[in-house]
Design an enzyme around this catalytic site. Structure first.
Site, PDB file in Angstrom:
ATOM      1  N   CYS A 113      65.445 -78.681  55.442  1.00 44.19           N
ATOM      2  CA  CYS A 113      66.100 -78.624  56.754  1.00 44.19           C
ATOM      3  C   CYS A 113      66.224 -79.968  57.460  1.00 44.19           C
ATOM      4  CB  CYS A 113      65.367 -77.636  57.645  1.00 44.19           C
ATOM      5  SG  CYS A 113      65.524 -75.958  57.019  1.00 44.19           S
TER       6      CYS A 113
ATOM      7  N   GLY B  46      60.403 -84.173  54.790  1.00 42.20           N
ATOM      8  CA  GLY B  46      61.264 -83.761  53.677  1.00 42.20           C
ATOM      9  C   GLY B  46      61.665 -82.320  53.888  1.00 42.20           C
TER      10      GLY B  46
HETATM   11  C1  UDX Z   1      68.421 -71.860  53.883  1.00 45.29           C
HETATM   12  C2  UDX Z   1      69.667 -71.718  54.751  1.00 45.29           C
HETATM   13  O1  UDX Z   1      70.619 -70.959  54.178  1.00 45.29           O
HETATM   14  C3  UDX Z   1      70.078 -73.023  55.246  1.00 45.29           C
HETATM   15  O2  UDX Z   1      71.232 -72.979  55.997  1.00 45.29           O
HETATM   16  C4  UDX Z   1      68.973 -73.443  56.111  1.00 45.29           C
HETATM   17  O3  UDX Z   1      69.313 -74.556  56.827  1.00 45.29           O
HETATM   18  C5  UDX Z   1      67.793 -73.731  55.217  1.00 45.29           C
HETATM   19  O4  UDX Z   1      67.486 -72.773  54.397  1.00 45.29           O
HETATM   20  P1  UDX Z   1      67.514 -71.452  51.619  1.00 45.29           P
HETATM   21  O5  UDX Z   1      67.220 -70.052  51.916  1.00 45.29           O
HETATM   22  O6  UDX Z   1      66.382 -72.393  51.529  1.00 45.29           O
HETATM   23  O7  UDX Z   1      68.589 -72.008  52.639  1.00 45.29           O
HETATM   24  O8  UDX Z   1      68.497 -71.608  50.404  1.00 45.29           O
HETATM   25  P2  UDX Z   1      68.284 -71.393  48.872  1.00 45.29           P
HETATM   26  O9  UDX Z   1      66.838 -71.300  48.559  1.00 45.29           O
HETATM   27  O10 UDX Z   1      69.167 -72.395  48.253  1.00 45.29           O
HETATM   28  O11 UDX Z   1      68.882 -69.939  48.645  1.00 45.29           O
HETATM   29  C6  UDX Z   1      70.192 -69.577  48.724  1.00 45.29           C
HETATM   30  C7  UDX Z   1      70.404 -68.339  47.862  1.00 45.29           C
HETATM   31  O12 UDX Z   1      71.732 -67.893  48.026  1.00 45.29           O
HETATM   32  C8  UDX Z   1      70.181 -68.575  46.377  1.00 45.29           C
HETATM   33  O13 UDX Z   1      69.320 -67.605  45.855  1.00 45.29           O
HETATM   34  C9  UDX Z   1      71.586 -68.464  45.777  1.00 45.29           C
HETATM   35  O14 UDX Z   1      71.588 -67.952  44.458  1.00 45.29           O
HETATM   36  C10 UDX Z   1      72.260 -67.539  46.763  1.00 45.29           C
HETATM   37  N1  UDX Z   1      73.729 -67.652  46.810  1.00 45.29           N
HETATM   38  C11 UDX Z   1      74.319 -68.862  46.932  1.00 45.29           C
HETATM   39  C12 UDX Z   1      74.510 -66.499  46.791  1.00 45.29           C
HETATM   40  O15 UDX Z   1      73.992 -65.397  46.693  1.00 45.29           O
HETATM   41  N2  UDX Z   1      75.862 -66.621  46.907  1.00 45.29           N
HETATM   42  C13 UDX Z   1      76.501 -67.804  46.971  1.00 45.29           C
HETATM   43  O16 UDX Z   1      77.732 -67.852  47.048  1.00 45.29           O
HETATM   44  C14 UDX Z   1      75.694 -68.973  46.992  1.00 45.29           C
HETATM   45  C1  UDX Z   2      61.327 -76.850  59.475  1.00 45.77           C
HETATM   46  C2  UDX Z   2      61.069 -76.340  60.906  1.00 45.77           C
HETATM   47  O1  UDX Z   2      59.686 -76.487  61.218  1.00 45.77           O
HETATM   48  C3  UDX Z   2      61.520 -74.910  61.050  1.00 45.77           C
HETATM   49  O2  UDX Z   2      61.359 -74.497  62.408  1.00 45.77           O
HETATM   50  C4  UDX Z   2      62.988 -74.818  60.651  1.00 45.77           C
HETATM   51  O3  UDX Z   2      63.446 -73.494  60.749  1.00 45.77           O
HETATM   52  C5  UDX Z   2      63.169 -75.344  59.242  1.00 45.77           C
HETATM   53  O4  UDX Z   2      62.689 -76.663  59.147  1.00 45.77           O
HETATM   54  P1  UDX Z   2      60.071 -76.770  57.139  1.00 45.77           P
HETATM   55  O5  UDX Z   2      61.077 -77.764  56.660  1.00 45.77           O
HETATM   56  O6  UDX Z   2      59.780 -75.597  56.278  1.00 45.77           O
HETATM   57  O7  UDX Z   2      60.491 -76.177  58.573  1.00 45.77           O
HETATM   58  O8  UDX Z   2      58.675 -77.506  57.338  1.00 45.77           O
HETATM   59  P2  UDX Z   2      57.881 -78.280  58.492  1.00 45.77           P
HETATM   60  O9  UDX Z   2      56.509 -77.748  58.498  1.00 45.77           O
HETATM   61  O10 UDX Z   2      58.610 -78.316  59.754  1.00 45.77           O
HETATM   62  O11 UDX Z   2      57.798 -79.745  57.860  1.00 45.77           O
HETATM   63  C6  UDX Z   2      58.965 -80.514  57.592  1.00 45.77           C
HETATM   64  C7  UDX Z   2      58.570 -81.887  57.126  1.00 45.77           C
HETATM   65  O12 UDX Z   2      58.003 -82.637  58.195  1.00 45.77           O
HETATM   66  C8  UDX Z   2      57.534 -81.918  56.009  1.00 45.77           C
HETATM   67  O13 UDX Z   2      57.894 -82.866  55.044  1.00 45.77           O
HETATM   68  C9  UDX Z   2      56.242 -82.335  56.692  1.00 45.77           C
HETATM   69  O14 UDX Z   2      55.376 -83.012  55.839  1.00 45.77           O
HETATM   70  C10 UDX Z   2      56.790 -83.229  57.792  1.00 45.77           C
HETATM   71  N1  UDX Z   2      55.891 -83.321  58.960  1.00 45.77           N
HETATM   72  C11 UDX Z   2      55.664 -82.240  59.748  1.00 45.77           C
HETATM   73  C12 UDX Z   2      55.301 -84.544  59.266  1.00 45.77           C
HETATM   74  O15 UDX Z   2      55.505 -85.550  58.569  1.00 45.77           O
HETATM   75  N2  UDX Z   2      54.496 -84.613  60.375  1.00 45.77           N
HETATM   76  C13 UDX Z   2      54.242 -83.559  61.175  1.00 45.77           C
HETATM   77  O16 UDX Z   2      53.508 -83.716  62.166  1.00 45.77           O
HETATM   78  C14 UDX Z   2      54.842 -82.331  60.853  1.00 45.77           C
END
Ligand code: UDX
Ligand code: UDX
Length: 440
Positions: free
Chosen positions: A258, A255
């Site tokens: 990303c 989940g």
């Molecule tokens: C990120 C990356 O941006 C995404 O591309 C990557 O693949 C995964 O994670 P993340 O940091 O998790 O996203 O996003 P989110 O927690 O949704 O935060 C985005 C922030 O940008 C929010 O605080 C939102 O308020 C802000 N925002 C959004 C702005 O400041 N300006 C905008 O126009 C839209």
């Molecule tokens: C991921 C990548 O790891 C990171 O490098 C990238 O920049 C953003 O996406 P994140 O989504 O924060 O990071 O978490 P991650 O620890 O990678 O886990 C993603 C999902 O995979 C989780 O739902 C986790 O439960 C699942 N997972 C991970 C498994 O089911 N099995 C595993 O062995 C590892």
């Protein structure tokens, strides 16, 4: 250097704080005033281990604001870290990124390097450069560079301070030189490439990890059918250094913010160019099925969960984060509610976010004991340490029918063997030491 960061989510805020830690003066910009006020008072708006402490110790180099013009006009470098959520058709929604590009164009009063950290489809950096250059108000030079992040939630600070690699996708010398200066105090290996390759490195990395998870989940499903043990299988595979022992944990699918969106976005992009990414399509399909595997397992014991006391341990998509994006709980809990289950749920940090979607239908608990008390069945969605360290004999003591359906293989089969329980996990034999007379 004078740096501005657009967006203070998991990516933007962690990037800003870590750049301040390495000595840069950083202004973090967000459109959300509530978030900005929190950060100004030294509080992190997201749960990320070590982030708030690092933020507090760098406050003299950090500014938080909604006033983007002030922040962008004389910055040496502007990082874009706003979200790129998934659209209905699976493609990436780039509207936030493009709106920041426009804001940058109207603000700049001196030459600047704009760095795209958000995960964006291949070719997006070119469009961002176009948007900025065609909308510039002042006569300044702008280069756009791709610098994807590789941080995982829960270890985002460590992953940024000590990144496995720093990828710089640049099309001109100024961008390359400037970015090397930004990262001069970091110890990570630096790869300089062109922008499209940098954008692709990010997608290919995430999609490969997602593929690895879907692969091991399919092997686990087969293990259940043929009577093999996935823990041993994964361990045996992991000793081969070409395979490696990481990301071989089978469970209820990946989940988070990303993997789900990045697999769909790359698949969509390939289709758009008349190419079918068959491995990624399979990865996505396997994951969709895997997410509801526990509900399917529960049907072995009850036709429906109607009127049953259901305990849910873990709501977030993985431990170490309060993030619920694409969490299996969000797919399963609606099915349980539809069945008519009485749900009690526990999560150490995810409850407040979950309450926003389900304020009244669920009883939220502070302890695991309270959650499983009198339960007819217990589902484990997230492998929090508290769950893994839980005294397992309490399941048989406290539950009405100690049936534990574990989506994260938190316990060893040996530990569960001598308890009066049914323990049904992923890719392993089901322990059935419970004698029971109710519907089966
Ligand atoms: C990120 C990356 O941006 C995404 O591309 C990557 O693949 C995964 O994670 P993340 O940091 O998790 O996203 O996003 P989110 O927690 O949704 O935060 C985005 C922030 O940008 C929010 O605080 C939102 O308020 C802000 N925002 C959004 C702005 O400041 N300006 C905008 O126009 C839209
Ligand atoms: C991921 C990548 O790891 C990171 O490098 C990238 O920049 C953003 O996406 P994140 O989504 O924060 O990071 O978490 P991650 O620890 O990678 O886990 C993603 C999902 O995979 C989780 O739902 C986790 O439960 C699942 N997972 C991970 C498994 O089911 N099995 C595993 O062995 C590892």
């Amino acid at each position: 250097m004078k740096i501005a960061v657009a967006g203070t989510g998991y990516v933007g805020l962690v990037t800003g704080v870590c750049l301040a830690e390495y000595g840069h003066s950083v202004t973090c910009v967000d459109i959300d005033e509530t978030k900005v006020k929190l950060m100004q008072s030294g509080v992190s708006p997201i749960y990320e281990p070590g982030l708030e402490e690092l933020m507090l110790s760098n406050m003299e180099r950090l500014t938080f604001t909604t006033q983007y013009k002030e922040a962008y006009k004389d910055a040496d470098v502007i990082f874009i870290g706003v979200g790129t959520p998934e659209k209905q058709d699976g493609s990436a929604d780039l509207s936030y990124v493009y709106s920041v590009a426009l804001q940058i164009a109207e603000s700049l009063e001196r030459d600047c390097v704009v760095v795209v950290k958000s995960t964006v489809p291949i070719g997006t950096n070119d469009k961002i450069e176009d948007i900025i250059r065609t909308n510039l108000v002042n006569n300044v030079n702008v280069s756009v560079a791709s610098n994807p992040e590789f941080l995982a939630q829960g270890s985002a600070v460590r992953d940024t301070l000590h990144s496995s690699r720093i990828v710089l996708g640049v099309e001109d010398e100024v961008a390359g030189i400037t970015l090397k200066k930004v990262y001069e105090n970091f110890e990570s290996p630096i790869l300089v490439t062109n922008r499209r390759s940098a954008e692709m490195i990010k997608y290919a990395s995430n999609d490969f990890l997602a593929l690895k998870i879907s692969f091991i989940n399919e092997i686990a499903n087969l293990c259940e059918i043929i009577g093999a043990n996935i823990d041993d299988v994964a361990q045996g595979m992991g000793y081969d250094s070409r395979i490696g022992n990481k990301f071989l944990n089978s469970g209820i699918g990946y989940g988070g913010s990303c993997f789900p969106k990045d697999t769909k976005a790359l698949h969509w992009l390939a289709n758009f160019h008349d190419y079918e990414l068959k491995t990624i399509k399979a990865t996505i399909d396997v994951n969709e099925n895997q997410k509801i595997k526990l509900i399917k397992k529960s049907r072995k014991y009850f036709d429906s969960l109607k009127g049953l006391n259901v305990a849910v341990l873990g709501l977030t998509f993985k431990p170490g984060t309060d993030d619920l994006r694409e969490a299996p709980s969000l797919v399963n809990i609606p099915i349980m509610l539809e069945d008519g289950a009485n749900i009690k749920a526990w999560d150490p940090v995810g409850i407040n976010n979950f309450k926003k979607a389900y304020p009244n239908d669920i009883t939220y608990c502070n302890t695991i004991e309270e959650t499983i008390l009198d339960a007819d069945i217990c589902f484990i969605f997230t492998e929090w340490e508290e769950v893994k360290d839980f005294n397992v004999s309490k399941y048989s003591q406290l539950m009405k029918n100690p049936i534990i359906i574990d989506g994260r293989n938190c316990y060893s089969l040996v530990d569960m063997e001598n308890l009066n329980v049914i323990y049904d996990s992923i890719g392993r034999e089901t322990i059935r030491s419970l004698e029971y007379s109710f519907q089966y």
